[in-house]
Design a protein around this motif. Structure first.
Motif, PDB file in Angstrom:
ATOM      1  N   VAL A  21       0.830  -1.205   0.000  1.00  0.00           N
ATOM      2  CA  VAL A  21       0.000   0.000   0.000  1.00  0.00           C
ATOM      3  C   VAL A  21       0.866   1.256   0.000  1.00  0.00           C
ATOM      4  O   VAL A  21       0.581   2.233  -0.709  1.00  0.00           O
ATOM      5  N   ILE A  22       1.954   1.255   0.777  1.00  0.00           N
ATOM      6  CA  ILE A  22       2.844   2.427   0.803  1.00  0.00           C
ATOM      7  C   ILE A  22       3.476   2.644  -0.565  1.00  0.00           C
ATOM      8  O   ILE A  22       3.498   3.774  -1.090  1.00  0.00           O
ATOM      9  N   ALA A  23       3.984   1.548  -1.161  1.00  0.00           N
ATOM     10  CA  ALA A  23       4.601   1.683  -2.482  1.00  0.00           C
ATOM     11  C   ALA A  23       3.579   2.127  -3.526  1.00  0.00           C
ATOM     12  O   ALA A  23       3.849   3.022  -4.345  1.00  0.00           O
ATOM     13  N   ALA A  24       2.392   1.485  -3.494  1.00  0.00           N
ATOM     14  CA  ALA A  24       1.353   1.865  -4.465  1.00  0.00           C
ATOM     15  C   ALA A  24       0.898   3.305  -4.239  1.00  0.00           C
ATOM     16  O   ALA A  24       0.619   4.044  -5.194  1.00  0.00           O
ATOM     17  N   GLY A  25       0.817   3.741  -2.954  1.00  0.00           N
ATOM     18  CA  GLY A  25       0.427   5.115  -2.665  1.00  0.00           C
ATOM     19  C   GLY A  25       1.425   6.116  -3.195  1.00  0.00           C
ATOM     20  O   GLY A  25       1.049   7.160  -3.770  1.00  0.00           O
ATOM     21  N   LEU A  26       2.718   5.828  -3.025  1.00  0.00           N
ATOM     22  CA  LEU A  26       3.739   6.736  -3.545  1.00  0.00           C
ATOM     23  C   LEU A  26       3.697   6.804  -5.062  1.00  0.00           C
ATOM     24  O   LEU A  26       3.803   7.896  -5.657  1.00  0.00           O
ATOM     25  N   ILE A  27       3.547   5.639  -5.693  1.00  0.00           N
ATOM     26  CA  ILE A  27       3.452   5.636  -7.165  1.00  0.00           C
ATOM     27  C   ILE A  27       2.201   6.363  -7.615  1.00  0.00           C
ATOM     28  O   ILE A  27       2.227   7.150  -8.585  1.00  0.00           O
ATOM     29  N   SER A  28       1.089   6.119  -6.921  1.00  0.00           N
ATOM     30  CA  SER A  28      -0.164   6.788  -7.286  1.00  0.00           C
ATOM     31  C   SER A  28      -0.053   8.303  -7.114  1.00  0.00           C
ATOM     32  O   SER A  28      -0.538   9.077  -7.951  1.00  0.00           O
ATOM     33  N   ARG A  29       0.587   8.729  -6.033  1.00  0.00           N
ATOM     34  CA  ARG A  29       0.754  10.174  -5.821  1.00  0.00           C
ATOM     35  C   ARG A  29       1.624  10.795  -6.906  1.00  0.00           C
ATOM     36  O   ARG A  29       1.315  11.884  -7.421  1.00  0.00           O
ATOM     37  N   ARG A  34       1.939  14.095 -11.725  1.00  0.00           N
ATOM     38  CA  ARG A  34       2.325  14.226 -13.131  1.00  0.00           C
ATOM     39  C   ARG A  34       1.131  14.583 -13.996  1.00  0.00           C
ATOM     40  O   ARG A  34       1.213  15.443 -14.884  1.00  0.00           O
ATOM     41  N   THR A  35      -0.017  13.935 -13.716  1.00  0.00           N
ATOM     42  CA  THR A  35      -1.225  14.237 -14.496  1.00  0.00           C
ATOM     43  C   THR A  35      -1.674  15.687 -14.286  1.00  0.00           C
ATOM     44  O   THR A  35      -2.006  16.401 -15.251  1.00  0.00           O
ATOM     45  N   ALA A  36      -1.678  16.125 -13.028  1.00  0.00           N
ATOM     46  CA  ALA A  36      -2.084  17.509 -12.751  1.00  0.00           C
ATOM     47  C   ALA A  36      -1.118  18.501 -13.393  1.00  0.00           C
ATOM     48  O   ALA A  36      -1.534  19.558 -13.910  1.00  0.00           O
ATOM     49  N   ARG A  37       0.168  18.171 -13.389  1.00  0.00           N
ATOM     50  CA  ARG A  37       1.155  19.064 -14.008  1.00  0.00           C
ATOM     51  C   ARG A  37       0.956  19.135 -15.519  1.00  0.00           C
ATOM     52  O   ARG A  37       1.055  20.214 -16.130  1.00  0.00           O
ATOM     53  N   LEU A  38       0.661  17.993 -16.143  1.00  0.00           N
ATOM     54  CA  LEU A  38       0.416  17.992 -17.586  1.00  0.00           C
ATOM     55  C   LEU A  38      -0.822  18.817 -17.942  1.00  0.00           C
ATOM     56  O   LEU A  38      -0.833  19.547 -18.952  1.00  0.00           O
ATOM     57  N   LEU A  39      -1.868  18.687 -17.091  1.00  0.00           N
ATOM     58  CA  LEU A  39      -3.079  19.495 -17.356  1.00  0.00           C
ATOM     59  C   LEU A  39      -2.775  20.984 -17.245  1.00  0.00           C
ATOM     60  O   LEU A  39      -3.232  21.792 -18.087  1.00  0.00           O
ATOM     61  N   GLN A 149      -4.489  25.153  -7.924  1.00  0.00           N
ATOM     62  CA  GLN A 149      -5.361  24.219  -8.637  1.00  0.00           C
ATOM     63  C   GLN A 149      -4.613  22.928  -8.985  1.00  0.00           C
ATOM     64  O   GLN A 149      -5.186  21.841  -8.922  1.00  0.00           O
ATOM     65  N   ARG A 150      -3.339  23.074  -9.346  1.00  0.00           N
ATOM     66  CA  ARG A 150      -2.580  21.860  -9.672  1.00  0.00           C
ATOM     67  C   ARG A 150      -2.504  20.929  -8.467  1.00  0.00           C
ATOM     68  O   ARG A 150      -2.699  19.715  -8.584  1.00  0.00           O
ATOM     69  N   ASP A 151      -2.222  21.470  -7.277  1.00  0.00           N
ATOM     70  CA  ASP A 151      -2.151  20.641  -6.078  1.00  0.00           C
ATOM     71  C   ASP A 151      -3.502  20.042  -5.728  1.00  0.00           C
ATOM     72  O   ASP A 151      -3.594  18.890  -5.292  1.00  0.00           O
ATOM     73  N   ALA A 152      -4.569  20.858  -5.920  1.00  0.00           N
ATOM     74  CA  ALA A 152      -5.913  20.349  -5.627  1.00  0.00           C
ATOM     75  C   ALA A 152      -6.287  19.223  -6.586  1.00  0.00           C
ATOM     76  O   ALA A 152      -6.894  18.221  -6.188  1.00  0.00           O
ATOM     77  N   THR A 153      -5.891  19.358  -7.846  1.00  0.00           N
ATOM     78  CA  THR A 153      -6.187  18.303  -8.829  1.00  0.00           C
ATOM     79  C   THR A 153      -5.430  17.020  -8.486  1.00  0.00           C
ATOM     80  O   THR A 153      -5.977  15.915  -8.559  1.00  0.00           O
ATOM     81  N   ALA A 154      -4.164  17.176  -8.110  1.00  0.00           N
ATOM     82  CA  ALA A 154      -3.376  15.992  -7.734  1.00  0.00           C
ATOM     83  C   ALA A 154      -3.983  15.289  -6.525  1.00  0.00           C
ATOM     84  O   ALA A 154      -4.084  14.059  -6.482  1.00  0.00           O
ATOM     85  N   ALA A 156      -7.123  15.399  -5.613  1.00  0.00           N
ATOM     86  CA  ALA A 156      -8.396  14.797  -6.014  1.00  0.00           C
ATOM     87  C   ALA A 156      -8.178  13.470  -6.745  1.00  0.00           C
ATOM     88  O   ALA A 156      -9.023  12.571  -6.684  1.00  0.00           O
ATOM     89  N   LEU A 157      -7.035  13.353  -7.440  1.00  0.00           N
ATOM     90  CA  LEU A 157      -6.732  12.100  -8.138  1.00  0.00           C
ATOM     91  C   LEU A 157      -6.118  11.058  -7.209  1.00  0.00           C
ATOM     92  O   LEU A 157      -6.323   9.858  -7.392  1.00  0.00           O
ATOM     93  N   TRP A 158      -5.367  11.508  -6.187  1.00  0.00           N
ATOM     94  CA  TRP A 158      -4.579  10.599  -5.358  1.00  0.00           C
ATOM     95  C   TRP A 158      -5.348  10.081  -4.145  1.00  0.00           C
ATOM     96  O   TRP A 158      -5.306   8.897  -3.820  1.00  0.00           O
ATOM     97  N   GLN A 159      -6.071  10.965  -3.476  1.00  0.00           N
ATOM     98  CA  GLN A 159      -6.735  10.575  -2.230  1.00  0.00           C
ATOM     99  C   GLN A 159      -7.777   9.471  -2.402  1.00  0.00           C
ATOM    100  O   GLN A 159      -7.832   8.538  -1.585  1.00  0.00           O
ATOM    101  N   PRO A 160      -8.635   9.498  -3.424  1.00  0.00           N
ATOM    102  CA  PRO A 160      -9.585   8.378  -3.582  1.00  0.00           C
ATOM    103  C   PRO A 160      -8.899   7.025  -3.753  1.00  0.00           C
ATOM    104  O   PRO A 160      -9.387   6.011  -3.266  1.00  0.00           O
ATOM    105  N   GLN A 161      -7.751   7.034  -4.442  1.00  0.00           N
ATOM    106  CA  GLN A 161      -7.033   5.772  -4.599  1.00  0.00           C
ATOM    107  C   GLN A 161      -6.498   5.264  -3.259  1.00  0.00           C
ATOM    108  O   GLN A 161      -6.528   4.063  -2.979  1.00  0.00           O
ATOM    109  N   MET A 162      -6.019   6.183  -2.420  1.00  0.00           N
ATOM    110  CA  MET A 162      -5.554   5.765  -1.103  1.00  0.00           C
ATOM    111  C   MET A 162      -6.707   5.226  -0.260  1.00  0.00           C
ATOM    112  O   MET A 162      -6.541   4.245   0.480  1.00  0.00           O
TER     113      MET A 162
END
Length: 453
Positions: A21-29, A34-39, A149-154, A156-162
């Protein structure tokens, strides 16, 4: 550390799951950032291109009238600040914020991080060539926005997965606890079966209903029960036989006491006392043999190491002890020794072994017969051989003669000699073999010891 098997299994399950879970959480974050930065980078580039399209000439000078749509692209519900700058390369600023740091890109747009008024900013710069009267002028268009907004988007993408990972772990823990409860029931039934065992009744735990991993434990447990029951049976039989053997001389001694009390003639009293002395000697001998047999049977053969013992010296001393007995019975003693004949063992026990074998051979050999004691070296063994010219032992009885109190003839004795010999031989990792003598006459007893290294 807890002794609960259920908790230990659960901890061993949680450990790899936690690492996962820790490894997957770090990768997911990292992926979410990266996704938020690309947007954000895509929005910055779109805004910069719109601003570059707003450039024009007015009275021979470059003029930029930024349209609201260029700013609207970067609008944010989180209150992000938008900065831009339009200036000629190496020239003055045409429009925008003067303290906004710009970078001169190459042919492709250039994204970079900067700081404006103490706020971290993500920005992009691109080149817009402007043509006038055959000349080309390079204009740098730079657009930046703060990172709210970039941090908020990241997030929003990361927390549900955790939350999804945490829920998966919680469900796994619950399911494992339920599974362990069901799978450990055979152990509980096994414990209950052991508690309700009837004393003195031979019962074995069935391994068929158990899982494959538990069957070796049950098999080993049943083997331990076999050993315990065999030892207990031997002990009970030994006690019963010993009591039976001791009852006869004690009864005889009591009878002789009663006879002595009733006699008035001194000579008769002396005869009775002499008989009592012989009975007492037999009783002492029997008791000593019983104690020797009990000690030999209780010896821990796995830890028996011993010390160097010269088997020839032991045999010589025993021959000297029994020479008078052989002389009274008119039995010829002979000996032949090979050199060397050292073994690892206990000298007093080896004395008892040789004494019992030689004593039996002399007692069972008729008058005028011969008893031969040989010690030879054969490859990796030292072999002690005692041959007599007595009646021998039938082949079908050569295993049972080692049982306590078994007697193959009516010759006087307790029936413990060969039992003691076998136990002492076991303690010394030696093997006892009974065979017929020459021409099928007499008995040959061989004891093979491992050579001392």
């Amino acid at each position: 550390m807890t002794n609960s098997l259920r908790l230990r299994l659960l901890l061993w399950l949680l450990l790899p799951m936690t690492v996962y879970v820790i490894a997957a959480g770090l990768i997911s974050r990292e992926n979410a950032e990266r996704t938020a930065r690309l947007l954000q980078d895509d929005a910055l580039l779109s805004s910069a291109r719109v601003m570059a399209g707003d450039l024009g000439w007015e009275n021979g000078a470059l003029h930029a009238e930024v349209s609201p749509s260029a700013i609207e692209i970067l609008s944010s519900p989180y209150g992000d600040m938008v900065y831009y700058s339009i200036r000629e390369v190496g020239g003055a600023t045409i429009a925008g914020t003067s303290d906004f740091p710009t970078r001169v890109p190459g042919e492709a747009p250039l994204w970079y991080d900067a700081t404006v008024s103490g706020h971290p900013v993500r920005a992009v710069s691109l080149i817009r060539p402007m043509y006038d009267a055959g000349t080309t002028r390079q204009v740098v268009v730079s657009v930046g926005r703060t990172l709210l907004q970039r941090d908020a988007t990241a997030a929003a993408l990361w927390q549900p997965q955790m939350l999804h990972f945490a829920g998966t772990v919680a469900i796994a823990v619950v399911l494992v606890c339920i599974g362990l409860t069901f799978e450990l029931r055979p152990l509980v039934r096994l414990a209950n079966d052991m508690l309700v065992r009837v004393p003195n009744v031979s019962l074995r735990v069935r391994a068929d209903p158990l899982r494959n991993e538990l069957r070796p434990i049950v098999t080993a447990f049943n083997q331990c029960l076999d050993i315990i029951e065999r030892k207990s049976s031997m002990q009970r039989r030994f006690i019963a036989d010993a009591a039976h053997q001791l009852r006869t001389p004690l009864t005889l001694l009591g009878t002789q006491l009663q006879v002595a009390r009733r006699q008035d003639d001194l000579e008769q009293v002396k005869d009775t006392l002499a008989a009592m002395h012989r009975s007492n000697g037999s009783l002492v001998t029997l008791t000593n043999q019983l104690l020797m047999l009990a000690q030999a049977e209780a010896a821990d053969y796995a830890d028996f190491k011993g010390a160097p013992v010269d088997l020839r010296a032991v045999a010589t001393a025993t021959l000297e002890q029994l020479a008078l007995l052989a002389q009274r019975r008119r039995v010829e003693l002979s000996a032949h020794f090979d050199a060397p004949a050292e073994v690892l063992g206990n000298e007093p026990l080896l004395n008892v072994l040789v004494f019992n074998l030689l004593d039996n051979a002399i007692r069972y050999t008729p008058a005028g017969g011969r008893v031969a004691l040989d010690i030879v070296l054969e490859e990796e063994r030292v072999v002690l051989t005692i041959a007599d010219e007595g009646p021998g032992i039938r082949a079908e009885l050569r295993e049972v003669v080692f049982e306590p109190f078994f007697r193959a003839s009516t010759e006087e004795g307790s029936g413990l000699g060969l039992s003691i010999v076998r136990e002492i031989a076991r303690a010394h990792r030696a093997h006892v073999l009974l065979a017929d003598g020459d021409n099928g006459r007499g008995l040959v007893v061989s004891v093979a010891f491992p050579v001392r290294r």
